[in-house]
Design a protein around this motif. Structure first.
Motif, PDB file in Angstrom:
ATOM      1  N   ASP A 196       0.841  -1.192   0.000  1.00 40.81           N
ATOM      2  CA  ASP A 196       0.000   0.000   0.000  1.00 40.81           C
ATOM      3  C   ASP A 196       0.879   1.245   0.000  1.00 40.81           C
ATOM      4  O   ASP A 196       2.106   1.157   0.084  1.00 40.81           O
ATOM      5  CB  ASP A 196      -0.923  -0.003   1.214  1.00 40.81           C
ATOM      6  CG  ASP A 196      -0.129   0.042   2.526  1.00 40.81           C
ATOM      7  OD1 ASP A 196       1.069  -0.311   2.513  1.00 40.81           O
ATOM      8  OD2 ASP A 196      -0.704   0.419   3.560  1.00 40.81           O
ATOM      9  N   PHE A 240      -4.314   1.118  -1.802  1.00 41.29           N
ATOM     10  CA  PHE A 240      -4.041  -0.229  -1.313  1.00 41.29           C
ATOM     11  C   PHE A 240      -4.698  -1.245  -2.244  1.00 41.29           C
ATOM     12  O   PHE A 240      -5.711  -0.950  -2.891  1.00 41.29           O
ATOM     13  CB  PHE A 240      -4.567  -0.404   0.121  1.00 41.29           C
ATOM     14  CG  PHE A 240      -6.048  -0.175   0.270  1.00 41.29           C
ATOM     15  CD1 PHE A 240      -6.943  -1.234   0.236  1.00 41.29           C
ATOM     16  CD2 PHE A 240      -6.546   1.110   0.452  1.00 41.29           C
ATOM     17  CE1 PHE A 240      -8.305  -1.022   0.371  1.00 41.29           C
ATOM     18  CE2 PHE A 240      -7.908   1.332   0.592  1.00 41.29           C
ATOM     19  CZ  PHE A 240      -8.789   0.268   0.557  1.00 41.29           C
ATOM     20  N   ARG A 247      -7.146  -2.359  -7.312  1.00 41.26           N
ATOM     21  CA  ARG A 247      -6.516  -1.412  -6.397  1.00 41.26           C
ATOM     22  C   ARG A 247      -7.503  -0.307  -6.069  1.00 41.26           C
ATOM     23  O   ARG A 247      -8.228   0.183  -6.940  1.00 41.26           O
ATOM     24  CB  ARG A 247      -5.253  -0.829  -7.025  1.00 41.26           C
ATOM     25  CG  ARG A 247      -4.367  -0.054  -6.051  1.00 41.26           C
ATOM     26  CD  ARG A 247      -3.025   0.227  -6.682  1.00 41.26           C
ATOM     27  NE  ARG A 247      -2.096   0.839  -5.761  1.00 41.26           N
ATOM     28  CZ  ARG A 247      -1.324   0.186  -4.916  1.00 41.26           C
ATOM     29  NH1 ARG A 247      -1.401  -1.134  -4.885  1.00 41.26           N
ATOM     30  NH2 ARG A 247      -0.496   0.800  -4.102  1.00 41.26           N
TER      31      ARG A 247
END
Length: 513
Positions: A196, A240, A247
């Protein structure tokens, strides 16, 4: 066959846990009546045969730096096995490196005997080392130590503008001046899982919006914004992964619709290293709205990506909230450099964009009417926008791009629900590695957003057509320093042929660290 060569080929001496293998023509090991069996000893004294033999090997081959010399000192069997293994490993390495006969048959036989007598201890050590190595491998694969990285960008720009009268129908003339301005951005980036990313960006700037001095936002620079150099939190972003293909992006502050979708012409999109104008950077329909938002990006395949995003400008206000107006939402089908939707080539990319917005028509690049097509009488303007953008890399140094955009806005609170249509287009050309690797020349020709139809009345349509003509050259001096001189011209500013051309030039110097 030489003893050392035979020793290396059968793998008698390796890093840990060795097997006792005696060659057919080797001398038999020493008999039990000659040497006291080590199995009868709990410790290895400095006067024992094993100790003295290992000491002689150490002195001959220099295989251990530190070895007990005190006559009163003893080693337990595992300590002795550790020293023995280290010495054997070093001798084996010498044989590999020198490829010579550095060990005779007698020494070979002695080493075999020591290995045999301490085989249990060596095997135990090997098991412990294997277990430790496995744990270390797992630790390395799973470990992540959060850390904060600082990145920065500083822009110094000398800019000038010229023309006749201001384009806002006033009689005031454009005050032709040179201005020196700057923009500073400091980004703090960290990660909590290694996959992340959280970014906090601070910004200070004093580059004026030239619309205030030329009478049209068509003249705005791509890196402008005047906060009187006061440092402020400009952006707070967290990305993240949800899966290998998906994503998610969260913006608590500073998000724009264009931040949620890929650009197929990235050379032009950066404010610090792309087009010098606001219009040249991206399709204006992506500039409807900004603030807090959420986005998700999913790779449908290696060549096709679907991105969705939502932003609102007043998410923290309890009276309005996340889903109150104004807001904007965007959905984009995008393909990167490897997508093959239109042609079977890795040098072609195309995107189709849809934007739905509410009270967010102003793109910051078109005529005044495009931001206010209903004469300030509408309080509820819903708009659906459609765009397409393409890029074609003709060869490694030559790429061509283009885009179109249409905005259809409706005044939902006015009688008869009047509607307006706004259009825009542009063609981009980039010449890479011109003069210096990493440098490129960029050219933009296009039409800033223009009201082409308005049922509210012909008076609120743009009668003529403005053209945006731009050329710039990004000279990459070092990895951290680039200078970009550029010039753009606006013909018929505000889509009015009664207005004189406006010229805007700048020399943008960008430092990154």
């Amino acid at each position: 066959m030489k003893a050392s060569t035979y020793l290396l080929k059968i793998g008698l001496i390796s890093s840990l846990g060795l097997h006792s293998i005696t060659p057919a023509n080797a001398s038999p090991p020493l008999s039990d009546n000659q040497i006291t069996s080590v199995s009868q000893l709990s410790e290895i004294s400095i006067n024992s045969w094993e100790f003295q033999t290992l000491k002689a090997l150490i002195e001959k081959y220099n295989c251990i730096n530190h070895f007990p010399q005190n006559s009163n000192q003893t080693l337990n069997r595992y300590q002795f096995a550790t020293e023995l293994n280290a010495c054997i490993t070093q001798i084996n390495q010498l044989i590999k490196n020198t490829n010579s006969d550095i060990i005779n048959r007698e020494t070979l036989t002695t080493l075999q005997r020591l290995q045999s007598d301490f085989s249990a201890e060596l095997a135990t050590l090997q098991n412990r080392v294997d277990l430790l190595e496995n744990k270390v491998a797992i630790f390395k694969a799973q470990q992540f130590s959060p850390q904060v990285e600082l990145e920065g960008e500083i822009i110094f720009a000398v800019s000038g503008f010229a023309g006749g009268k201001k384009a806002n129908s006033s009689d005031k003339r454009i005050n032709e001046n040179l201005v020196f301005s700057d923009r500073l951005r400091l980004s703090l980036e960290t990660s909590f899982t290694g996959k992340d990313r959280m970014q906090l960006r601070l910004q200070a700037r004093n580059t004026p919006e030239l619309a205030d001095f030329t009478g049209t936002q068509m003249a705005n620079l791509g890196f402008d914004g005047d906060d009187e150099n006061e440092v402020e939190l400009d952006e707070l972003e967290y990305k993240f992964p949800l899966s290998q293909q998906t994503r998610m992006t969260l913006y608590a502050l500073g998000g724009g619709l264009g931040d949620f979708v890929p650009s197929v012409n990235p050379l032009f999109s950066g404010s610090g290293d792309g087009s010098i104008s606001t219009f040249g950077r991206e399709n204006p329909i992506r500039r409807q709205g900004g603030g807090a938002g959420i986005g998700i990006s999913h790779n449908l395949s290696d060549s096709l990506n679907l991105s969705l995003g939502y932003v609102t400008s007043d998410a923290a206000n309890p009276e309005r909230g996340i889903f109150a107006n104004p807001y904007g939402a965007i959905a984009s089908l995008a393909a990167g450099i490897a997508q093959l939707t239109l042609e079977p080539t890795k040098t072609t990319a195309i995107s189709f964009t849809y934007v739905h917005s509410y009270n967010n028509l102003n793109t910051g690049t078109g005529s005044e009417l495009t931001g206010n097509p209903f004469n300030n009488q509408a309080d509820a303007i819903a708009a659906n926008s459609f765009g397409a953008e393409a890029a074609w890399q003709i060869n490694p140094n030559f790429s061509l791009g283009g885009r179109i955009g249409f905005i259809h806005g409706k005044a939902e609170n006015l009688p008869a629900t009047p509607n307006a249509v706004i259009s825009t287009w542009a063609v981009m050309l980039a010449l890479r590695d011109i003069g210096e690797e990493g440098s490129f020349a960029g050219f933009v020709v296009g039409q800033p957003p223009r009201v082409t139809h308005n049922s509210f009345g012909d008076t609120f349509e743009d009668e003529d057509t403005s053209l945006h003509l731009e050329a710039f050259y990004k000279f990459q001096i070092t990895d951290n320093l680039a200078i970009t001189p550029g010039l753009f011209v606006i013909t018929n500013p505000e889509h009015n042929n009664s207005n004189e051309k406006i010229y805007v030039g700048t020399v943008r110097t960008t430092f990154t660290f």
